[in-house]
Scaffold this active site. Structure first.
Site, PDB file in Angstrom:
ATOM      1  N   CYS A   2       0.706  -1.423  -0.124  1.00  0.00           N
ATOM      2  CA  CYS A   2       0.113   0.133  -0.147  1.00  0.00           C
ATOM      3  C   CYS A   2       0.859   1.336  -0.141  1.00  0.00           C
ATOM      4  O   CYS A   2       0.354   2.343  -0.525  1.00  0.00           O
ATOM      5  CB  CYS A   2      -0.956   0.051   0.928  1.00  0.00           C
ATOM      6  SG  CYS A   2      -0.166  -0.230   2.643  1.00  0.00           S
ATOM      7  N   HIS A 309      -1.269   0.820   7.506  1.00  0.00           N
ATOM      8  CA  HIS A 309      -1.985   0.770   6.341  1.00  0.00           C
ATOM      9  C   HIS A 309      -1.937   2.424   5.882  1.00  0.00           C
ATOM     10  O   HIS A 309      -2.057   3.300   6.560  1.00  0.00           O
ATOM     11  CB  HIS A 309      -3.378   0.347   6.486  1.00  0.00           C
ATOM     12  CG  HIS A 309      -4.023   0.178   5.057  1.00  0.00           C
ATOM     13  ND1 HIS A 309      -3.503  -0.407   4.162  1.00  0.00           N
ATOM     14  CD2 HIS A 309      -5.096   0.764   4.548  1.00  0.00           C
ATOM     15  CE1 HIS A 309      -4.462  -0.416   2.798  1.00  0.00           C
ATOM     16  NE2 HIS A 309      -5.320   0.292   3.215  1.00  0.00           N
TER      17      HIS A 309
END
Length: 341
Positions: A2, A309
């Site tokens: 990510c 994340h």
């Protein structure tokens, strides 16, 4: 991956960066597997996305399957620093640093090779003389001894897009009757790292005020061996067309180790440069009325530096804001939704 995704999304919608890559594609004949693998991979990556599709065409064709930039991954693995990226938790800012610096270094190698073929070599004496410091007239007509730190020997399109410079000035009051000597270093940057840990910082403006605030250096000794209270101050001397701000949310505490600063930091849709942030010289006059429009934000979700994340909010050329969360894409109502996050 990510952390890679959000950086590539941000660069994909950075118009000066993409225009540079498209211009190079039209103007330069590449030999693939050359000494510029990263640059060529980014050119192919940008070429996969059509910039001329209207919103109506996009609605008619629907969303395509997610695109995996394998060429970019393969090019990154050819760089020593990127060989172990896949499968690891990495920092998005660190990755962007490696990526942009990697493209810059490839461009430097091409430019230097071209100059070696076309420009006579410079003597060692001339090079040493050109690298020396010089005097500039500072505030109140005082002489300031200037010196470049990590001088940019070769400017590239990357430094022209992202490259700015800080002026770091050391002042030792009482050394002479007028408060000099003052020594300044010019330090190039490709993004500004802003400390947001102080309780007094709640906005981007506060963080920039903190960046340029004078810092007292206790225990400073002059060249004569005399103690003196010196001050150091950094201000903006050159501002790039694309200004990247990195909020330093991870700080080290003696009792807790590394922890994240979770507080909300307010940032505007348009940032005007305050005069106090700029060096007081004729070269910064053109930045007095400069304003920067927000076009993208990258977020880290999680409490630890070793995990978490990344998502991002990006403005498209037509003004629409999109939120990217891996393969999930959501349309945001307006920039107001971005400013609340």
């Amino acid at each position: 991956m990510c952390f890679m995704n959000v950086v590539l999304q941000a660069l994909l919608y950075c118009e000066p960066f993409c225009s540079m890559l498209r211009h190079i594609k039209k103007s330069v004949v590449f030999s693939f597997n050359s000494n510029t693998p990263l640059l060529e991979a980014l050119i192919r990556f940008v070429h996969e996305f059509r910039a001329d599709r209207t919103p109506l065409e996009q609605l008619e064709t629907g969303l395509e399957s997610p695109f995996v930039p394998e060429d970019v991954y393969e090019a990154l693995q050819k760089k020593n620093v990127f060989q172990t990226l896949r499968g690891q938790q990495e920092d998005a800012q660190e990755f962007m640093s490696y990526l942009v610096d990697g493209i810059h270094e490839e461009m430097v190698s091409v430019l230097q090779a071209h100059r070696a073929r076309t420009v006579p070599a410079t003597s060692t004496e001339d090079s040493a003389e050109n690298g020396a410091g010089w005097l500039e007239v500072g505030p109140n007509n005082r002489a300031v001894n200037m010196r470049d730190v990590h001088s940019e020997a070769v400017r590239t399109p990357i430094t022209q897009i992202f490259g700015g410079a800080l002026q770091s000035t050391l002042t030792v009051p009482g050394a002479t009757s007028d408060g000099t000597p003052r020594r300044s270093n010019r330090e190039p940057f490709q993004w500004l790292a802003l400390d947001v840990s102080s309780d007094s910082v709640s906005t981007i403006g506060d963080a920039l005020d903190e960046l340029v605030a004078p810092e007292t250096i206790e225990g400073y000794m002059t060249v004569q061996g005399q103690p003196a209270t010196a001050t150091k101050q950094m201000v903006l001397e050159r501002v790039p067309p694309v200004l990247v701000l990195h909020l330093k949310r991870f700080v080290f505490c003696a009792d807790e180790g590394v922890k994240k600063v979770h507080k909300f930091i307010e940032y505007p849709a348009e940032l005007a440069l305050a005069p106090a942030w700029l060096a007081r010289s004729s070269g910064t006059a053109r930045y007095r009325n400069a304003r920067f429009r927000l076009t993208g934000v990258i977020y880290h979700h999680g409490s630890h530096a070793s995990g978490g994340h990344y998502t991002c909010d990006i403005q498209r050329p037509g003004g629409e804001w999109l939120q990217f969360d891996d393969v999930d894409i959501e349309s945001l109502e307006s920039v107001d939704a971005v400013l609340k996050e």
